[in-house]
Design a protein around this motif. Sequence first.
Motif, PDB file in Angstrom:
ATOM      1  N   PRO A   1      -4.197   6.926  13.367  1.00 22.35           N
ATOM      2  CA  PRO A   1      -3.678   7.606  12.082  1.00 22.35           C
ATOM      3  C   PRO A   1      -4.752   8.531  11.549  1.00 22.35           C
ATOM      4  O   PRO A   1      -6.117   8.019  11.947  1.00 22.35           O
ATOM      5  CB  PRO A   1      -3.161   6.739  11.271  1.00 22.35           C
ATOM      6  CG  PRO A   1      -2.767   5.419  12.082  1.00 22.35           C
ATOM      7  CD  PRO A   1      -3.487   5.547  13.367  1.00 22.35           C
TER       8      PRO A   1
ATOM      9  N   ARG B   1      -4.481   8.447   6.268  1.00 16.17           N
ATOM     10  CA  ARG B   1      -3.809   7.364   6.337  1.00 16.17           C
ATOM     11  C   ARG B   1      -4.326   6.104   6.325  1.00 16.17           C
ATOM     12  O   ARG B   1      -3.812   5.072   5.878  1.00 16.17           O
ATOM     13  CB  ARG B   1      -2.689   7.250   7.639  1.00 16.17           C
ATOM     14  CG  ARG B   1      -2.072   8.419   8.060  1.00 16.17           C
ATOM     15  CD  ARG B   1      -1.124   8.746   6.776  1.00 16.17           C
ATOM     16  NE  ARG B   1      -0.097   7.725   6.524  1.00 16.17           N
ATOM     17  CZ  ARG B   1       0.776   7.670   5.488  1.00 16.17           C
ATOM     18  NH1 ARG B   1       0.357   8.402   4.407  1.00 16.17           N
ATOM     19  NH2 ARG B   1       1.630   6.637   5.379  1.00 16.17           N
TER      20      ARG B   1
ATOM     21  N   LEU C   1      -4.376   3.348  -0.069  1.00 15.20           N
ATOM     22  CA  LEU C   1      -4.746   3.396   1.390  1.00 15.20           C
ATOM     23  C   LEU C   1      -5.567   2.022   2.117  1.00 15.20           C
ATOM     24  O   LEU C   1      -6.207   1.605   1.289  1.00 15.20           O
ATOM     25  CB  LEU C   1      -5.794   4.758   1.818  1.00 15.20           C
ATOM     26  CG  LEU C   1      -5.169   5.910   1.518  1.00 15.20           C
ATOM     27  CD1 LEU C   1      -6.207   7.108   1.627  1.00 15.20           C
ATOM     28  CD2 LEU C   1      -4.111   6.282   2.417  1.00 15.20           C
TER      29      LEU C   1
ATOM     30  N   ALA D   1      -0.220   2.627   5.115  1.00 17.18           N
ATOM     31  CA  ALA D   1      -0.432   3.152   3.826  1.00 17.18           C
ATOM     32  C   ALA D   1       0.739   3.059   2.596  1.00 17.18           C
ATOM     33  O   ALA D   1       1.705   2.975   3.301  1.00 17.18           O
ATOM     34  CB  ALA D   1      -0.980   4.665   3.841  1.00 17.18           C
TER      35      ALA D   1
END
Length: 502
Positions: free
Chosen positions: A369, A393, A426, A465
């Motif tokens: 990610p 992410r 996050l 996330a």
Amino acid sequence: MKNLTGWRAAGVAFVAGALAALAMPPLQWLPLAVLGVVVFVWQWDAAPGPRSALWRGWAWGLGHFAVGSYWILDAFFVPPADFAFAGPPIVIGLAAILGFFPGLAGMAAKWAALRWPRLGGRHCRLLLLALAWTAAEWLRGHVFTGYPWNPLGHVWAFATPLLQSASLFGVYGLGLLSFLVLAAPAAGWRASVAALVLVGGAGFGGQLAMAPVNAAEGPLVRIVQPNTPQAEKWIPENRVRHLAKLVEMSRREGFDRLSAVVWPETAPPFIVEPGSPALKVMGTAAPSGGYLLTGAARGTGVRGDGVWNSLLVIDPAGAIVAHYDKVHLVPLGEYIPFHRQLAPIAGFIGRGSFEEGEARMTMDLPGLPSVSPVICYEVIFPAAVTGPGARPRWLLNVTNDAWFGLSSGPYQHLASARMRSIEEGLPMIRAANTGVSAIIDAYGRVLASLDMQQEGIIDHPLPMARAITPYGRWGDWVLLGLFAVVTILLIVSSRFGDAENA
């Protein structure tokens, strides 16, 4: 205590500020925060004018920041300790400068209270001081390159649910509410009851907002914490051994299941340049189809170009496929201002300067990610940990807190990292040379960690996330909204609800 004047008043304020610093990580002695902030309010209330309020607030801040930043001293005594003599005056000087921020808060609030007598009621004074305190704390995080270390909201770091409101209006907004809660005893029992309701409601709401921990979410990541003493790290004859240790730890059992290996800030004990034979060795620490993400001193191989404090992404072939250069360098620690223009002086007073990176960034790496890297103390800056463009992410924080031994500094640094995860919604992977390395989810929970001066690895799936938070979307504009709400409460209280307390 309220009747003290001159040096006696300043002395009480100094002690109160120093005690309040002990409410920060790792001790988290919350009652001392209540005592410290209540004394701050009492001393402000007894100040006859703005100048006296400035003086008392500065004394409070001097004590608070001297204790809260004492850990900086440790860096000056790392061998060869050429500048150990400069450590104490620098730390005291820093505390003296930072002390002006609570001093300015006191001065501004006192001026407003004298200018508009309606603001003289007990509850109005509390609201007014909370606004001034938060404005000063925000300024501390931005002027003169910024130093938002130990903001008041960190007193709740021991209770993750109480931190969740930072996802709405950031750590400065949490600090505003914290000031109201901690100072409530100075305004009487009704304010104290209201503060308890506020804390309880925040805790209950935060608990409801936190999703269950998912043990298997994203790709598997390994953090390597080599625990290399700072005094030994850069000795030339140790370099091969240190690099071999990093590679060996990276390739331990389970290596074939990994998507990424993460090393701390400046993990290789040398400058990494294009074509360096060491890159092939470092590539062996990257899993097949994945990456080694390492902090490193990056050079271009061209004389005069300089050196950057960087995050390098290295593939199994030993190629650097992406890099990020640290943007927010530590003054005097990582660079000497005007070091190119004043090269002889800069060379005398420091060990060299890193060059400043161009901009924060989000990396798109196939198989992982998207990620925004932050290096060392860049993580202490709210609303400044992600790159432009699409939202990442996850966050990656590489650091080297070996400079600060077993002091409070590394634990306070970790608290800042957790707060950024909450604000942005996050998760964060945090790799530290000597600790504290950690896997932090999007609610600021530490899912796995290696404590100070421990050698080891952490294998953990990358947490997921959250949906973007209000603070992650709008940053400090949300704080302005909270300011507006508290200002309205102040006006209403001054006109209708506080006359009997004047």
